[in-house]
Design an enzyme around this catalytic site. Structure first.
Site, mmCIF file in Angstrom:
data_model
loop_
_atom_site.group_PDB
_atom_site.id
_atom_site.type_symbol
_atom_site.label_atom_id
_atom_site.label_comp_id
_atom_site.label_asym_id
_atom_site.label_seq_id
_atom_site.Cartn_x
_atom_site.Cartn_y
_atom_site.Cartn_z
ATOM 1 C CB THR A 177 -1.073 0.087 1.429
ATOM 2 O OG1 THR A 177 -1.707 -0.931 1.280
ATOM 3 C CG2 THR A 177 -1.678 1.370 1.178
ATOM 4 C CE LYS A 197 -5.333 -1.269 2.036
ATOM 5 N NZ LYS A 197 -4.117 -2.081 2.161
ATOM 6 C CE LYS A 246 2.020 1.996 4.353
ATOM 7 N NZ LYS A 246 2.132 0.970 3.630
#
Lengths: 298, 298
Positions: free
Chosen positions: A102, A177, A245
């Site tokens: 990701t 995502k 993140k």
């Protein structure tokens, strides 16, 4: 373009808690693999099964037709693809690279362009489903890239996941995502504030949950993470530092697109507080602890 | 204490979109009802079925053993129970009053105490499931009050709902409903910001949703309201003004309990913006419109 276990050699970079299972499923289906990882010991199980070790992404790429990556942070992806001894140094013309980390949609687009200039095809394919999904080959895979390349990769993705959706051009897998993580940011704050309110109001939280989990408040977080909070179980689950993140990437992309996302920004700040209190390697349900700290109730 | 269709006469105050169905289910099971409502015409279908009309809550209470209320805002509940011609003026010693409005837990506690001083037992029993749940007798009923009273009411609640949970003492039903609404505030902001991000990123939102609705982002709002947003359908669903009422109650209770809920506060503010733009009688998915306005993208 078609891949087969007799003609296609795969490369795998990043053999952590997710990658080792995903690579293993491909090997179990007959693919020959060449691997590398920052910590060599974590690749040992795959080498025991016959995977060949290389020291650098460049060498893995040079030995492979399709190179998969699933590493940590965007800077790791950048290093693995575009660095000194990166994939694009070693990849042969006609090779395919698939980043399943990701990471930033913009970085995915950069890699796509850099790869194309060397006649290498790049696809971004982040996943959801966690380590359990990786182990059980039940991941949801969100794919961005050229149609033909995605089509050729489909049989390989189907070995790793249950749900595979081509979302659009390069970067679209990562954008999807991000959409996933943005929803989760909302369900997490909703769940944690609800539990906090209920606790403060003197409710029996298990009884409270029995009234609300079946209706319009229903969500995965409530079903799966609220019980952990009730048990005081904060050390398991999706790491806070990884979620931070992801939220950081989404906010940075939103900034580029001139888009204000006040809810996501707030949740991100509260998770920064979880990090500040040493919760980086706790599960995302540790948001509850930051909210308690905020209310001086720990 | 036991209620039966031969000995027990019910009163029903508030025959709106929810109440008319709930009262009707009790009548269908053989209970005699006395009703009143701000707008008499809305009680006509029940009168056609044999309900007796009274002009005031006081008169309804005087004629009934168990008095149910489901009205609009906390001030309406206050008026109906504690006002000039309110229930507590007319209720006989031994009567039971049940407020099914979503209202303030503190007000529920006040009514409980005021009622007790007149030997009347009060229960708070807000519901979730909306008008469809009311029509299909499939409501989730969250009950606060004394154990014996709740036990006696159980057969009546089971006629109206599918899930009945006694949450604790007076006010606990309302507190539980607040927990429900706090989770929803989170799922709504998460869902809307996700769709906004996806749209701005150029994703096909239906395709995006197909990747994320089955995993950790899964929630009722995503399943049920995202499709409405995609169709531009903002006029159906749970009214914004009612959700704003509920969030206001939760924030006010939180303030009383010295509890900061930053996520709920933010979502409440954004819904205030929906109201400011004339969205009071839109469905809660209209939050999407406020976020678009904020980003000047309408």
């Amino acid at each position: 373009m078609q891949f087969s276990t007799t003609d296609t050699r795969i490369g795998w970079i990043g053999t952590g808690v997710m990658g080792q299972w995903m690579c293993r499923h491909l090997m179990d289906h007959g693919f020959q693999a060449t691997v590398t990882n920052r910590t060599k010991a974590k690749a040992q199980p795959l080498m025991d099964l016959g995977a060949e070790w290389k020291e650098t992404p460049e060498e893995v790429a040079a030995a492979s037709d399709v190179i998969f990556t699933i590493v940590g942070f965007p800077k790791d992806v950048e290093e693995v693809y575009l660095g000194e001894s990166g994939i694009l140094k070693g990849a042969r013309p006609g090779a395919v690279v698939v980043d399943m980390t990701t990471t930033s949609p913009s970085l995915a687009q950069t890699i796509y362009k850099e790869a194309a200039s060397k006649d290498v095809r790049a696809v971004d394919a982040p996943v959801s489903g966690g380590d359990v999904g990786a182990r059980n080959a039940a991941l949801s895979i969100m794919v961005g890239g050229d149609k033909d390349t995605v089509k050729a990769l489909t049989p390989l993705f189907e070995i790793m996941g249950k749900q595979l959706v081509h979302q659009g051009p390069a970067g679209s897998g990562q954008h999807t995502k991000m959409c996933n993580q943005i929803v989760i940011a909302g369900t997490m704050i909703g769940m944690c504030e609800s539990l906090l309110y209920g606790e403060k109001a003197g409710l029996d939280l298990e009884v409270m949950l029995s009234s609300i989990t079946g209706g319009a408040a229903a969500c995965w977080s409530l079903d799966n993470l609220a019980p952990r909070i009730l048990k005081g179980e904060f050390d398991t689950g999706f790491f806070v530092e990884h979620f931070v993140k992801d939220m950081g990437i989404a906010l940075e992309e939103a900034r580029r697109m001139n888009l204000a996302l006040p809810g996501l920004a707030l949740v991100n700040q509260l998770y920064q507080a979880v990090m500040a209190h040493g919760g980086s390697r706790m599960g995302t349900q540790a948001l509850m602890r930051a909210l308690k700290q905020l209310n001086n109730a720990i």
